[in-house]
Design an enzyme around this catalytic site. Structure first.
Site, short mmCIF file in Angstrom:
data_model
loop_
_atom_site.label_atom_id
_atom_site.label_comp_id
_atom_site.label_asym_id
_atom_site.label_seq_id
_atom_site.Cartn_x
_atom_site.Cartn_y
_atom_site.Cartn_z
N ILE A 208 -18.66 3.83 -2.10
CA ILE A 208 -17.62 2.86 -2.49
C ILE A 208 -16.65 3.57 -3.44
O ILE A 208 -17.04 3.99 -4.52
CB ILE A 208 -18.22 1.62 -3.19
CG1 ILE A 208 -19.27 0.93 -2.29
CG2 ILE A 208 -17.12 0.65 -3.61
CD1 ILE A 208 -18.71 0.35 -0.99
N HIS A 209 -15.40 3.72 -3.00
CA HIS A 209 -14.45 4.42 -3.86
C HIS A 209 -13.01 3.96 -3.72
O HIS A 209 -12.16 4.31 -4.54
CB HIS A 209 -14.49 5.93 -3.55
CG HIS A 209 -13.81 6.28 -2.26
ND1 HIS A 209 -14.42 6.15 -1.04
CD2 HIS A 209 -12.55 6.71 -2.01
CE1 HIS A 209 -13.58 6.50 -0.09
NE2 HIS A 209 -12.43 6.84 -0.65
N ARG A 210 -12.69 3.16 -2.71
CA ARG A 210 -11.29 2.82 -2.47
C ARG A 210 -10.73 1.99 -3.62
O ARG A 210 -11.39 1.11 -4.15
CB ARG A 210 -11.12 2.06 -1.16
CG ARG A 210 -11.38 2.88 0.06
CD ARG A 210 -10.95 2.15 1.31
NE ARG A 210 -9.53 2.34 1.53
CZ ARG A 210 -9.02 3.35 2.23
NH1 ARG A 210 -9.82 4.24 2.79
NH2 ARG A 210 -7.73 3.46 2.39
N ARG A 243 -14.41 7.43 -10.14
CA ARG A 243 -13.64 6.22 -10.42
C ARG A 243 -14.55 5.00 -10.47
O ARG A 243 -14.46 4.17 -11.37
CB ARG A 243 -12.56 6.01 -9.34
CG ARG A 243 -11.68 4.78 -9.61
CD ARG A 243 -10.85 4.38 -8.40
NE ARG A 243 -9.98 5.46 -7.98
CZ ARG A 243 -9.87 5.91 -6.74
NH1 ARG A 243 -10.58 5.37 -5.78
NH2 ARG A 243 -9.04 6.87 -6.45
N ASP A 281 -16.57 2.02 2.33
CA ASP A 281 -15.17 1.63 2.42
C ASP A 281 -14.32 2.85 2.81
O ASP A 281 -13.09 2.81 2.76
CB ASP A 281 -14.67 0.98 1.13
CG ASP A 281 -14.78 1.90 -0.09
OD1 ASP A 281 -15.16 3.08 0.05
OD2 ASP A 281 -14.50 1.43 -1.21
#
Length: 361
Positions: A208-210, A243, A281
């Site tokens: 998950i990074h978007r 992030r 994602d």
């Protein structure tokens, strides 16, 4: 000999470009100069990365990163203009949808240099995504659009590209070649499965990074609540993007999930080969799941890779924990025919042939 300049800005682009670089080297009909904009600073992209991945090292590294979209794209264009003036290529090749992609295409077009866009025609139909803006503009100013799927071709047709002096070709997805090539040696170069004491088919791989997820706390919570629920049935392994880590820490959010440090490409391939299912994602990982015969839950509201959904290999679950868990259970009892050819084969050779043809006109 004709010359191309390949402009790259992120690790996945280097992996894809390595496929074409190998084909170029074997045919010896084109000279290739590689430029790394530095857009995605990645500690994994060290000397070892280029050696192990058999990737040609960039002639230029602009080291432009950590800036806003405007400043980043502007600085890239300023630097790229100097390089293109010096190298005088016959064409510029760009991949995907990053700021490096649009900066390379715009700079080349303004200098009357032909532009080749690999992974053209993809659409999320979400104009709030910076990637969507980048890919639409890059497609419009390119001379050769190399599309991975029939859907990509249809997207361009619906936008009137058949009326434009642009060559649109279905080439297939170059990532398929990369996975086929690196899968042969990933087991020798990665020990991550034994290091983490993972059992084949008994863990879920998640990423998950978007920004659309990390910058929306409610969405982020929903996704991780869903993952935590899945982890009660199968261990969830999640290489944590810096992030995402930062935002979880800032908001004191803790979840019972096996977080690990970001991994290199060989480690990721081994995790993909051995996992039960993928939750992500990431657009690239959706396809890599398919290439490794794994079902995928897409933690977004849309996907560019619609054929994965329409053929039953993936389900869009967004940030809905209930939908995520229902879909997880569904895929535990489904067998799919992953031999279906959605993304072509020997894509690098086809792309090389199309570039040769463009340069000979």
């Amino acid at each position: 000999m004709k010359k191309i300049v390949t402009i790259l800005g992120a690790r996945p682009q280097f992996v894809k470009a390595a496929v074409l670089s190998r084909v170029i080297a074997s045919h010896k009909k084109i000279e290739e100069v590689i430029v790394h904009t530095g857009q995605h600073y990645d500690n994994n992209m060290s000397e070892v990365f280029f050696t192990e991945m058999e990737i040609p090292k960039p002639k230029y590294n602009l080291q432009i990163n950590g800036l806003g979209h405007g400043a980043m794209t502007g600085q890239m264009m300023e630097n790229l203009e100097e390089i293109l003036f010096c190298e005088k290529p016959d064409a510029v090749v760009v991949y995907g949808d990053t700021n490096s992609t649009i900066a390379g295409a715009l700079t080349a077009k303004k200098m009357h240099i032909k532009v080749v866009h690999i992974e053209a025609g993809l659409r999320s139909f979400n104009m709030e995504m910076p990637e969507e803006v980048n890919r639409i503009l890059t497609d419009r100013i390119s001379d050769l659009l190399l599309c991975p799927t029939d859907t990509a071709i249809e997207n361009l047709d619906s936008e009137g590209f058949e009326n434009l002096p642009i060559n649109v070709v279905k080439s297939g997805d170059i990532m398929k070649d990369a996975v086929d090539f690196y899968s042969k040696t990933s087991g020798e170069k990665s020990s991550i499965i034994s290091d983490l004491e993972l059992v084949k088919d008994n863990f879920v791989l998640a990423t998950i990074h978007r920004q659309e997820n990390t910058d929306d706390l409610e969405k982020l919570k929903g996704i991780f609540i869903g993952l935590e629920e899945i982890s009660k049935k199968k261990q969830v392994v999640l290489p944590l993007h810096p992030r995402t880590r930062k935002i979880l820490k800032q908001n004191n959010l803790n979840f019972d999930i096996k977080f690990i440090e970001p991994v290199g490409y060989f480690d990721m391939l081994e995790l993909l080969k051995n996992c039960n299912l993928v939750v992500t994602d990431s657009g690239g990982l959706q396809k890599e799941a398919f290439f490794n015969k794994k079902h995928c839950l897409i933690a977004r509201e849309e996907t560019e890779w619609v054929e994965l959904v329409s053929n039953g290999f993936a389900i869009i679950v967004g940030s809905n924990p209930k939908e995520m868990n229902v879909s997880f259970e569904l895929f535990q009892n489904v067998k799919s025919d992953f031999s279906l050819e959605l993304y072509g084969d020997k894509v690098g050779d086809k792309i090389h042939s199309e570039i040769i043809q463009l340069l000979s006109n």
